[in-house]
Design a protein around this motif. Structure first.
Motif, PDB file in Angstrom:
ATOM      1  N   ASN A  30       0.761  -1.259  -0.073  1.00  0.00           N
ATOM      2  CA  ASN A  30       0.044  -0.091   0.100  1.00  0.00           C
ATOM      3  C   ASN A  30       0.890   1.336  -0.116  1.00  0.00           C
ATOM      4  OD1 ASN A  30      -2.184  -1.606   0.076  1.00  0.00           O
ATOM      5  ND2 ASN A  30      -2.990  -0.818   2.088  1.00  0.00           N
ATOM      6  N   LEU A  31       0.408   2.233  -0.582  1.00  0.00           N
ATOM      7  CA  LEU A  31       1.028   3.643  -0.814  1.00  0.00           C
ATOM      8  C   LEU A  31       0.932   4.235   0.611  1.00  0.00           C
ATOM      9  CD1 LEU A  31       0.105   4.651  -4.537  1.00  0.00           C
ATOM     10  CD2 LEU A  31       2.133   3.497  -3.900  1.00  0.00           C
ATOM     11  N   GLY A  32       1.830   5.026   0.879  1.00  0.00           N
ATOM     12  CA  GLY A  32       1.763   5.933   2.132  1.00  0.00           C
ATOM     13  C   GLY A  32       1.853   5.267   3.465  1.00  0.00           C
ATOM     14  N   ARG A 237      -3.805   4.039  -4.334  1.00  0.00           N
ATOM     15  CA  ARG A 237      -3.938   4.736  -5.499  1.00  0.00           C
ATOM     16  C   ARG A 237      -4.924   5.669  -5.719  1.00  0.00           C
ATOM     17  NH1 ARG A 237      -3.195   1.508 -10.780  1.00  0.00           N
ATOM     18  NH2 ARG A 237      -2.992   3.528 -11.734  1.00  0.00           N
ATOM     19  N   PRO A 241      -3.736  11.508  -1.360  1.00  0.00           N
ATOM     20  CA  PRO A 241      -2.425  12.025  -1.971  1.00  0.00           C
ATOM     21  C   PRO A 241      -1.991  11.556  -3.492  1.00  0.00           C
ATOM     22  CG  PRO A 241      -2.240  11.227   0.249  1.00  0.00           C
ATOM     23  CD  PRO A 241      -3.637  10.784  -0.261  1.00  0.00           C
ATOM     24  N   HIS A 242      -2.753  10.523  -3.714  1.00  0.00           N
ATOM     25  CA  HIS A 242      -2.450   9.910  -5.067  1.00  0.00           C
ATOM     26  C   HIS A 242      -3.617   9.781  -6.245  1.00  0.00           C
ATOM     27  CE1 HIS A 242       1.006   8.336  -2.859  1.00  0.00           C
ATOM     28  NE2 HIS A 242       0.293   8.108  -1.933  1.00  0.00           N
ATOM     29  N   ARG A 248     -10.821  13.586  -7.593  1.00  0.00           N
ATOM     30  CA  ARG A 248     -10.614  14.560  -6.661  1.00  0.00           C
ATOM     31  C   ARG A 248     -11.747  15.653  -6.908  1.00  0.00           C
ATOM     32  NH1 ARG A 248      -5.237  15.715  -4.448  1.00  0.00           N
ATOM     33  NH2 ARG A 248      -3.589  14.314  -5.079  1.00  0.00           N
ATOM     34  N   ARG A 317       0.976  -2.299 -12.977  1.00  0.00           N
ATOM     35  CA  ARG A 317       1.385  -1.359 -12.150  1.00  0.00           C
ATOM     36  C   ARG A 317       1.292  -1.684 -10.677  1.00  0.00           C
ATOM     37  NH1 ARG A 317       0.292   4.444 -11.430  1.00  0.00           N
ATOM     38  NH2 ARG A 317       1.200   4.913  -9.445  1.00  0.00           N
ATOM     39  N   LEU A 321       4.329  -2.345  -7.413  1.00  0.00           N
ATOM     40  CA  LEU A 321       4.345  -1.529  -6.237  1.00  0.00           C
ATOM     41  C   LEU A 321       5.511  -2.201  -5.216  1.00  0.00           C
ATOM     42  CD1 LEU A 321       0.613  -0.767  -5.887  1.00  0.00           C
ATOM     43  CD2 LEU A 321       2.400   0.918  -6.561  1.00  0.00           C
TER      44      LEU A 321
END
Length: 324
Positions: A30-32, A237, A241-242, A248, A317, A321
């Protein structure tokens, strides 16, 4: 019916479950994670974090918890929470998975974090390990990440073992991963033992970036399976932030977080029985649970639908990660 206890829940979050993949082990894709977990990723720190998340989720109506043998100590953390809270244990539905063995040794920098094997010997070993930790708390046991070429789809000895477990009261299911999820779902729907379908649940990746499994999941739902959706946030994702600009913009219009909007899209699918939150913090959990109240009109849904990626590109993709 699988998960019959979920049908008795009266809160608006009764169709949102909590997955412990992100907090059951120090490393994940996971991102972050640096911001979410910080530097202290000791066993005690993640046990405490897991119990805090479980307390908050239960208090807000969550009644399905997702773990796996490969999610580090997730089963152990959950078992400790259930044993300390018998009232909650009587209501919560627990699903775990077998087929991957955790090999990272509690390191976020291991060369190999998990090893996949869908053979009978691995099932027997991991079934015993899950039973030792979760005992009667375990309601659902799933084959972890079935793909169209998985031997689990053709292994008659394994099917017999799973049918025996089902006859003993355990719900048997499978999860899917990869660009051919739809093919895996349809192949699993055809698996029978003594003329009866073997699987009662399916857990698949579905989000605004990866929608390819949708038609097959609708077929599974129509066939009577409970559909569980994982990775609704696309491994971070779709977090603020991503998140893509279109997400958004819709989130700003709806007065909600990007995560809540992303999960709201999944909740709107008529075949989605349980949608998993993979929150690693209490703030994330609270925002995820707001998904049940997000208003998405047809215009907003159409703008979000345009974000869908080609499945092979999406999974390429995801495969890139890093574990961190």
């Amino acid at each position: 019916m699988p998960f019959a206890r979920l049908a008795t829940a009266t809160t608006p979050t009764c169709h949102i479950g909590l997955g412990l993949a992100a907090v059951g082990r120090p490393g994940y894709i996971n991102l972050g994670r640096e911001e979410d977990l910080g530097e202290d990723r000791s066993v005690d720190a993640l046990r405490t974090r897991t119990h805090e998340l479980l307390d908050a989720a239960y208090a807000q109506g969550v009644r399905y918890i997702d773990v796996a043998r490969s999610y580090g100590r997730s089963e152990e953390f959950l078992a400790g929470w259930l044993d300390a809270r018998p009232d909650a244990a009587a209501e919560v539905v627990v699903g775990s998975k077998w087929g991957y063995t955790y090999t990272a040794g509690w390191s976020a920098d291991a060369d190999t974090h998990e090893v996949k094997d869908h053979g009978v010997r691995t099932y027997d070993r991991q079934r015993a390990e899950s039973a030792e930790l979760l005992g009667a708390h375990l309601d659902l046991y799933q084959i972890h990440s079935v793909t169209p070429d998985s031997p689990a789809l053709t292994d008659k000895e394994l099917h017999a073992r799973l049918a025996e477990a089902a006859a003993g009261g355990l719900t048997v299911g499978f999860s899917t991963s990869g660009p051919a999820q739809a093919d895996a779902v349809r192949a699993a729907l055809a698996v029978t033992v003594d003329g009866e379908p073997l699987f009662r649940t399916v857990q698949s990746t579905y989000n605004v970036l990866e929608t390819s499994a949708g038609p097959a999941l609708a077929e599974a739902h129509d066939a009577g399976l409970t559909v569980i959706v994982k990775e609704g946030m696309a491994n971070g994702r779709l977090a603020a932030p991503h998140a893509p600009d279109a997400l958004r913009a819709v989130a700003e219009e709806a007065g909600a977080g990007c995560d809540a909007v992303a999960l709201a899209v999944v909740l709107r699918q008529p075949w989605a029985g349980v949608v998993l939150s993979g929150a690693a913090t209490l703030t994330q959990l609270a925002s995820n649970l707001h998904a049940a109240a997000v208003d998405l009109d047809e215009d907003r849904l159409a703008r979000l639908a345009a974000l869908a990626e080609e499945p092979h590109a999406y999974w390429e993709r995801r495969g890139s990660l890093p574990w961190h």
